[in-house]
Enzyme design. Structure first.
Site, short mmCIF file in Angstrom:
data_model
loop_
_atom_site.label_atom_id
_atom_site.label_comp_id
_atom_site.label_asym_id
_atom_site.label_seq_id
_atom_site.Cartn_x
_atom_site.Cartn_y
_atom_site.Cartn_z
N GLU A 143 26.58 35.81 43.73
CA GLU A 143 25.14 35.94 43.54
C GLU A 143 24.54 34.96 42.54
OE1 GLU A 143 24.58 40.15 42.85
OE2 GLU A 143 25.64 40.65 44.68
N GLU A 181 30.15 42.13 52.86
CA GLU A 181 29.80 43.45 52.33
C GLU A 181 28.90 44.21 53.30
OE1 GLU A 181 28.41 43.19 48.25
OE2 GLU A 181 29.88 41.64 47.75
O1 9MR Z 1 29.33 48.92 45.34
C1 9MR Z 1 29.46 48.53 43.97
C2 9MR Z 1 29.01 49.64 43.07
O2 9MR Z 1 29.84 50.77 43.22
C3 9MR Z 1 29.04 49.16 41.63
O3 9MR Z 1 28.49 50.17 40.80
C4 9MR Z 1 28.18 47.90 41.49
C5 9MR Z 1 28.24 47.33 40.10
O4 9MR Z 1 29.54 46.89 39.80
O5 9MR Z 1 28.64 46.91 42.39
C6 9MR Z 1 28.59 47.31 43.73
O6 9MR Z 1 29.07 46.26 44.54
C7 9MR Z 1 28.28 45.08 44.54
C8 9MR Z 1 29.23 43.93 44.76
O7 9MR Z 1 30.22 43.92 43.78
C9 9MR Z 1 28.49 42.61 44.80
N1 9MR Z 1 27.44 42.63 45.77
C10 9MR Z 1 26.50 43.75 45.68
C11 9MR Z 1 27.25 45.05 45.69
C12 9MR Z 1 26.27 46.20 45.62
O8 9MR Z 1 25.59 46.22 44.41
#
Ligand code: 9MR
Length: 655
Positions: free
Chosen positions: A474, A581
């Site tokens: 990101e 994702e």
């Molecule tokens: O799904 C993930 C969530 O459980 C966590 O709290 C969050 C913060 O670490 O991250 C989420 O996963 C993210 C991923 O690592 C990167 N792309 C966006 C995802 C959704 O926020």
């Protein structure tokens, strides 16, 4: 064995300091720069001159040169003290391989009280007023609260504070409370005022801040936040402190499969800060109740349900100070036969493999500590050829304090992948979120070295088991396609990306290295920005192999042509595309069939693009989704398949 580690020397210094002049047209700015290979100097404060963001000139096409990381390192390296230990079976649901847990005792993360006695003595903190654009406080005065002052009580007292919001123009402002003290209420008096009511206990001794917000009657975004401090002193006579009934922290109802081990964490609570003892009133045959090995307040109930039906377990909590005071809580498990979870047709990973796509999912941290861990494991192990740790590899999970490394969750997921022959995607090495606060507080001139130390530590431990790395996650703004002004960008402009990839490549020469981004599956400025970034990275020989399209979409998504065009543009640049994702949030009123169609068409679009080689969903059951309320996945909360599952199966099989 990993190759020896070298560090960033001096980045192409001229390009990174404003003194060298701006203008990034065509990359002349760095051509005369003198990359210092093998130097020992970490990033100098030259980087900190470049905080301004978009006007940073990252210079020409020179690849970054890495040199040795500082010795000793900026933060202590992982040591034997961090090594996980064997985790007894009483604490988890896995039966086919050994698990590990963090070594005991846990190193506490220190909690610093935000307010001191001196703050209390200084009186009511000043209100914080947010004035929106277009409001002139001289013409429209800010709302405020009348007559408030800091309050001092003894533990056991009930605090009652009336909040009367006022407005200089005479109308009655609205109000709301920010986070309430534990157990407190903010009651409406139906005359524009509210009353904070809080029964204090021994555990509340100290200074607690409570904030209420008054809303301007004319402009609702014009607000005053008023914090008030409540000092709770020791009770003069502890016998005066009410003794509340203990309980366990609420446990959800779970669906489980007969014969699978079930674990349930029982967390005894008492408002006075003591720890109640826990007893099972009607323990099922063979159930064990074992205190957690790291936290005396927790106990683990483990059982293997032998019969189909509804199983209720009553848990009695007994007060630590007065054993005649007890609480009773009920846990409900819906035990289903194995046949309910059988699925016909090909497994998703096998169907996908026929079409040469690697199919997988993110896996939740510590799924084996949940009651339905058995169901979770059996679905994941049969359906996926690839797994990504959803959060277990993030910086805040692995390295919460400088010099403290918590590897156990990630080690367990690696072992799980190994046991079930899954490829592994490491995620994410560099991200602006999920950072421990100590990283956010690092000096800008040290930050690249911290980043490289983290990458090195994670890759040294896992590179031989990881096939794909999301190196940078990101890097762009949410919607505009410009570079995100993150704490990484703040160091050297976008050259942090070059450095991260160079570091990852050095440590894992054969891995697939990915730049991962969200909202790039449709046309618009964000995708344009991504393409431009990719072009700049390729021009600088940055070692990127693939672009990750996250694809957190909605059931209304229909830009499949744009998705195909975006993939084609990446493919033309010689890079692979990974759908990293995928999940499809249901919009209000949408049917499961609409959701299924989006899953199918995203998969189809990937199948039609020869360079789309990986398809991965962000979890698989709505119970463990970060978007759980929108039911975005293909199993429901009870592990029953939804239409999306069959649609994926068919599409992946080419039917
Ligand atoms: O799904 C993930 C969530 O459980 C966590 O709290 C969050 C913060 O670490 O991250 C989420 O996963 C993210 C991923 O690592 C990167 N792309 C966006 C995802 C959704 O926020």
């Amino acid at each position: 064995m990993m190759p020896a580690i070298r560090v960033l020397a001096i980045f192409t210094a001229c390009a990174l300091v404003t003194a060298c002049g701006g203008g990034d047209s065509g990359g002349g700015a760095t051509s005369g720069a003198d990359p210092v290979g093998g130097g020992t100097e970490p990033v100098t404060d030259a980087g900190s001159d470049n905080n301004s963001g978009s006007d940073v000139d990252i210079g020409g096409d020179e690849p970054v040169v890495l040199a040795d990381l500082p010795s000793p390192p900026l933060t202590e390296a992982p040591s034997a003290n961090d090594e996980p230990i064997a985790l007894a079976q009483e604490f988890h649901t896995i039966t086919d391989f050994p698990l590990v847990g963090e070594p005991s005792p846990r190193v506490p993360v220190s909690v610093v009280s935000q307010f001191s006695e001196a703050d209390f003595a200084a009186g009511l903190p000043p209100a914080v007023v947010s004035v929106p654009d277009g409001v002139d406080p001289a013409l429209n005065g800010a709302p405020f609260f009348e007559g408030l002052q800091n309050v001092r009580v003894n533990a056991g007292d009930v605090v009652e504070i009336r909040y009367a919001p006022r407005d200089p123009e005479g109308e009655l402002p609205g109000q709301f409370a920010q986070e309430l003290p534990p157990g407190a209420t903010f009651d409406d008096n139906f005359d524009g005022t509210r009353t904070l009511r809080w029964q204090t206990f021994q555990a509340d001794v100290g200074i607690t801040a409570f904030t209420a917000v008054a809303i301007d009657p004319a402009v609702s975004s014009y607000r005053s936040s008023q914090t008030l401090l409540i000092a709770v002193d020791e009770s003069v006579d502890p016998a005066n402190v009410v003794n509340a009934t203990p309980s366990i922290r609420a446990v959800d109802n779970y669906t489980v499969r007969v014969g699978d081990p079930v674990v349930i964490l029982l967390d005894g609570q008492d408002r006075n800060g003591t720890i109640p003892s826990i007893e099972l009133v009607n323990p099922p045959a063979g159930a064990t109740l074992t205190p957690d090995y790291r936290d005396e307040g927790l106990s683990w109930l483990r059982l293997v349900p032998e019969f189909v039906g509804t199983l209720t377990i009553d848990v009695l909590t007994r007060d630590a100070l007065d054993s005649s005071i007890t609480g009773l809580d009920r846990i409900t498990l819906f035990v289903k036969p194995a046949s309910e979870f059988e699925r016909s047709g090909a497994r998703l990973r096998d169907a996908a493999a026929n079409g040469r796509v690697l199919f997988g999912s993110a896996l939740s941290p510590v799924f084996y500590l949940q009651a339905d861990g058995g169901l979770y494991e059996s679905f994941a192990d049969s359906e996926f050829a690839l797994m990504t740790p959803e959060s277990s590899m993030k910086w805040d999970a692995i390295n919460p304090l400088p010099g403290l490394f918590e590897w156990a969750d990630m080690d367990n997921l690696m072992r799980f992948a190994e046991q079930h022959s899954m490829a592994v995607r490491g995620h994410p090495l560099v991200w602006h979120r999920s950072l421990p606060s100590w990283v956010e507080e690092t000096a800008v001139e040290d930050r690249i070295v911290h980043m490289r130390e983290f990458i090195t530590r994670v890759m040294n431990r896992y590179a031989d088991r990881v096939d794909i790395w999301d190196v940078v996650n990101e890097p762009l703004n949410d919607t505009s396609g410009e570079m995100r002004q993150s704490l990484w960008f703040e160091t050297l402009g976008e050259q942090y990306i070059d450095i991260a990839f160079a570091q990852a490549r050095e440590l894992d020469p054969a891995a697939t290295l990915v730049l991962n981004e969200f909202d790039v599956g449709f046309a618009g400025p964000k995708f344009d920005g991504l393409l431009q970034l990719v072009d700049r990275l390729l021009a600088r020989d940055v070692s990127v192999d693939a672009v990750g399209f996250q694809m957190h979409v909605f059931s209304s998504f229909n830009q499949f042509d744009e998705l195909a065009a975006n993939m084609a543009a990446i493919a033309e640049r010689g890079l692979d595309i990974h759908i990293t994702e995928l999940d499809v949030a249901l919009v209000a009123g949408a049917s499961d069939a609409t959701q299924a169609n989006v899953y199918a068409r995203v998969i189809e679009t990937c199948q039609e693009q020869p360079q789309c080689t990986v398809l991965q969903t962000w979890g698989f059951t709505d119970r463990y989704s970060f978007r759980t309320v929108t039911e975005p996945l293909y199993l429901n909360r009870d592990f029953a398949t939804k239409p999306a599952y069959e649609a994926m199966q068919q599409t992946l099989s080419g039917n």
